[in-house]
Design an enzyme around this catalytic site. Structure first.
Site, short mmCIF file in Angstrom:
data_model
loop_
_atom_site.label_atom_id
_atom_site.label_comp_id
_atom_site.label_asym_id
_atom_site.label_seq_id
_atom_site.Cartn_x
_atom_site.Cartn_y
_atom_site.Cartn_z
CE1 TYR A 4 -3.92 40.28 36.05
CE2 TYR A 4 -5.00 38.20 36.56
CZ TYR A 4 -3.85 38.96 36.49
OH TYR A 4 -2.65 38.40 36.85
NE ARG A 23 -5.32 35.48 32.47
CZ ARG A 23 -4.40 35.24 33.43
NH1 ARG A 23 -3.70 36.24 33.93
NH2 ARG A 23 -4.22 34.03 33.90
CG ASP A 67 -9.72 27.85 35.01
OD1 ASP A 67 -8.76 27.55 34.29
OD2 ASP A 67 -10.24 27.04 35.81
CG HIS A 79 -1.02 30.52 41.94
ND1 HIS A 79 -0.44 29.84 40.90
CD2 HIS A 79 -0.12 30.49 42.96
CE1 HIS A 79 0.77 29.42 41.28
NE2 HIS A 79 0.98 29.79 42.51
CD GLU A 99 6.28 20.17 27.67
OE1 GLU A 99 6.11 20.49 26.47
OE2 GLU A 99 6.75 20.93 28.52
C1 BV8 Z 1 6.40 34.11 46.09
C2 BV8 Z 1 -1.85 33.84 39.23
C3 BV8 Z 1 7.54 35.28 47.74
C4 BV8 Z 1 -1.89 35.09 38.43
C5 BV8 Z 1 0.42 32.94 39.07
C6 BV8 Z 1 13.14 34.46 40.48
C7 BV8 Z 1 12.72 35.74 40.19
C8 BV8 Z 1 11.47 36.22 40.63
C9 BV8 Z 1 10.63 35.39 41.37
C10 BV8 Z 1 11.09 34.12 41.64
C11 BV8 Z 1 12.33 33.64 41.22
N1 BV8 Z 1 12.46 32.37 41.66
C12 BV8 Z 1 11.34 32.00 42.34
C13 BV8 Z 1 10.53 33.07 42.34
C14 BV8 Z 1 9.28 33.13 42.95
C15 BV8 Z 1 8.17 33.13 41.90
C16 BV8 Z 1 8.42 32.08 40.83
O1 BV8 Z 1 8.24 30.91 41.08
N2 BV8 Z 1 8.84 32.51 39.63
C17 BV8 Z 1 9.12 31.56 38.56
C18 BV8 Z 1 8.64 32.12 37.23
C19 BV8 Z 1 10.62 31.26 38.57
N3 BV8 Z 1 7.02 32.78 42.67
C20 BV8 Z 1 6.33 33.77 43.25
O2 BV8 Z 1 6.54 34.95 43.10
C21 BV8 Z 1 5.22 33.29 44.19
N4 BV8 Z 1 5.30 34.07 45.38
O3 BV8 Z 1 7.35 33.40 45.91
O4 BV8 Z 1 6.34 35.07 47.04
C22 BV8 Z 1 7.15 35.67 49.08
C23 BV8 Z 1 7.23 34.71 50.10
C24 BV8 Z 1 6.93 35.11 51.36
C25 BV8 Z 1 6.52 36.41 51.62
C26 BV8 Z 1 6.40 37.34 50.59
C27 BV8 Z 1 6.71 36.97 49.30
C28 BV8 Z 1 3.83 33.54 43.63
C29 BV8 Z 1 3.67 32.89 42.28
C30 BV8 Z 1 2.23 33.02 41.84
C31 BV8 Z 1 2.20 33.79 40.51
N5 BV8 Z 1 0.83 33.76 40.00
N6 BV8 Z 1 -0.86 32.93 38.66
C32 BV8 Z 1 -2.41 34.84 37.05
O5 BV8 Z 1 -2.61 33.67 36.65
O6 BV8 Z 1 -2.62 35.85 36.38
S1 BV8 Z 1 1.50 31.79 38.41
C33 BV8 Z 1 0.96 31.44 36.82
O7 BV8 Z 1 1.99 30.81 36.18
C34 BV8 Z 1 -0.14 30.47 36.74
O8 BV8 Z 1 -1.06 30.58 37.75
C35 BV8 Z 1 0.52 29.15 36.81
O9 BV8 Z 1 0.56 28.67 38.11
C36 BV8 Z 1 1.88 29.46 36.41
C37 BV8 Z 1 2.16 28.73 35.15
O10 BV8 Z 1 2.38 27.40 35.54
P1 BV8 Z 1 1.51 26.20 34.98
O11 BV8 Z 1 0.18 26.20 35.60
O12 BV8 Z 1 2.35 25.01 35.16
O13 BV8 Z 1 1.29 26.53 33.46
P2 BV8 Z 1 2.36 26.43 32.32
O14 BV8 Z 1 1.81 27.12 31.11
O15 BV8 Z 1 3.69 26.84 32.87
O16 BV8 Z 1 2.46 24.87 31.99
C38 BV8 Z 1 1.39 24.22 31.35
C39 BV8 Z 1 1.76 22.75 31.31
O17 BV8 Z 1 0.65 22.04 30.80
C40 BV8 Z 1 2.94 22.46 30.39
O18 BV8 Z 1 3.80 21.53 31.06
C41 BV8 Z 1 2.30 21.80 29.17
O19 BV8 Z 1 3.13 20.80 28.62
C42 BV8 Z 1 1.07 21.16 29.78
N7 BV8 Z 1 -0.07 21.03 28.87
C43 BV8 Z 1 -0.48 21.89 27.90
N8 BV8 Z 1 -1.63 21.42 27.34
C44 BV8 Z 1 -1.92 20.25 27.98
C45 BV8 Z 1 -0.94 20.01 28.95
N9 BV8 Z 1 -0.96 18.93 29.74
C46 BV8 Z 1 -1.97 18.04 29.56
N10 BV8 Z 1 -2.94 18.21 28.66
C47 BV8 Z 1 -2.96 19.30 27.84
N11 BV8 Z 1 -3.95 19.44 26.93
#
Ligand code: BV8
Ligand code: ZN
Length: 255
Positions: free
Chosen positions: A64, A67, A101, A116, A220
């Site tokens: 971290y 980052r 960030d 987040h 995309e």
């Molecule tokens: C919760 C902070 C419960 C840290 C982050 C199955 C198994 C285990 C867990 C789960 C599961 N199903 C659901 C869950 C819950 C889980 C979850 O969703 N998992 C996913 C993977 C399935 N969620 C959680 O655990 C959440 N908490 O549910 O708690 C609970 C409830 C009550 C009481 C107690 C507990 C918490 C989730 C938060 C995790 N922390 N970040 C850190 O960053 O270090 S998430 C992390 O990943 C990022 O912050 C970000 O949010 C996420 C990635 O997503 P995006 O931001 O969309 O980024 P990504 O790379 O995926 O996409 C980029 C996009 O940009 C692409 O579409 C690309 O095409 C596009 N792009 C690229 N370049 C460009 C562009 N677009 C335009 N212009 C460009 N130039």
């Protein structure tokens, strides 16, 4: 683009909902992007958990810090910079971000809602009180360095990054503000998110259900493009300034 401009012309309040993609053009790797994606390199799903920190605090804290070091060396790009310009042009603008960030803030956006958490803060892993970091404690020389986290001045347990890890709840106040903003807005512009991580990824659906129009900006095709959803394909740093121009929001924005 014209449809999106027409929707904006009929709107007063805009919520920008951003993901890692909006910071990609600032050189911050996204989680999804195969080439630079941290997902591939560091498997964030493993490292972004309390378990990983418990097992190996120095590895997670070092990652971290690295980052945070990357972000401090990065600059807001044209996408971040043009969001406050919509405000200048007369719209009521709010920003909800999944990113940890501070590029929205450094681009001039106010009251950014971080669902987040943020890289800029640290808190105690045990008593959850905030922890202040000295410049010396922020020093990191190269990627992959393991650094023992500082200790909490109240209970002497380790400090952790002030971010939301997987399986952790989002900050109540941030989530409540986000829901209120989404429910009250006329249009939600979702920028650079893959819509995978829940519950944040449910925000565009929430906006639609509340009767708002939803515009997706992404490299995309994302989400189904229903009657009220508009898909603007392209990079955020190009599309958002184009949209600003299309609604007569002033000259082009450069990073
Ligand atoms: C919760 C902070 C419960 C840290 C982050 C199955 C198994 C285990 C867990 C789960 C599961 N199903 C659901 C869950 C819950 C889980 C979850 O969703 N998992 C996913 C993977 C399935 N969620 C959680 O655990 C959440 N908490 O549910 O708690 C609970 C409830 C009550 C009481 C107690 C507990 C918490 C989730 C938060 C995790 N922390 N970040 C850190 O960053 O270090 S998430 C992390 O990943 C990022 O912050 C970000 O949010 C996420 C990635 O997503 P995006 O931001 O969309 O980024 P990504 O790379 O995926 O996409 C980029 C996009 O940009 C692409 O579409 C690309 O095409 C596009 N792009 C690229 N370049 C460009 C562009 N677009 C335009 N212009 C460009 N130039
Ligand atoms: Zn403590």
């Amino acid at each position: 683009m014209q449809r999106a401009a027409d929707v904006l012309r009929r709107s007063k309040t805009i919520v920008f909902f951003s993901g890692a993609g909006i910071s990609a053009e600032s050189g911050i790797p996204t989680f999804r992007d195969k080439l630079t994606g941290l997902w591939a390199k560091h498997d964030p799903q493993r490292l972004e958990t309390a378990d990983a920190f418990r097992d190996n605090p120095a590895l997670v804290w070092g990652w971290y810090l690295w980052r945070r070091h990357q972000v401090s060396g990065a600059k807001p790009n044209a996408a971040h910079l043009c969001i406050p310009r919509f405000q200048d042009a007369g719209w009521e603008v709010s920003v909800i971000t999944q990113n940890i960030d501070d590029l929205h803030e450094r681009a001039g956006s106010l009251d950014v809602v971080h669902v987040h958490g943020s890289l800029m803060g640290a808190k105690c892993f045990a008593c959850h009180r905030p922890g202040e970091l000295t410049p010396d404690q922020l020093r990191v020389s190269e990627e992959g360095q393991w650094i023992e986290p500082p200790r909490c001045e109240h209970c002497n347990e380790r400090l952790r990054p002030g971010v939301v890890w997987f399986k952790e709840k989002m900050p109540e106040d941030a989530w409540r503000s986000a829901v209120r903003l989404v429910r009250d807005c006329d249009v939600l512009i979702s920028v650079g998110t893959s819509g995978v991580v829940m519950p944040a990824a449910g925000i565009p659906e929430m906006a639609l259900a509340a009767g708002a129009a939803v515009i997706h900006v992404n490299l995309e095709e994302v989400g189904w493009v229903g009657a009220d959803e508009i898909m603007l394909k392209g990079s955020a740093g190009v599309v958002l300034p184009e949209l600003l121009l299309a609604v007569g929001g002033g000259d082009n924005v450069t990073a």
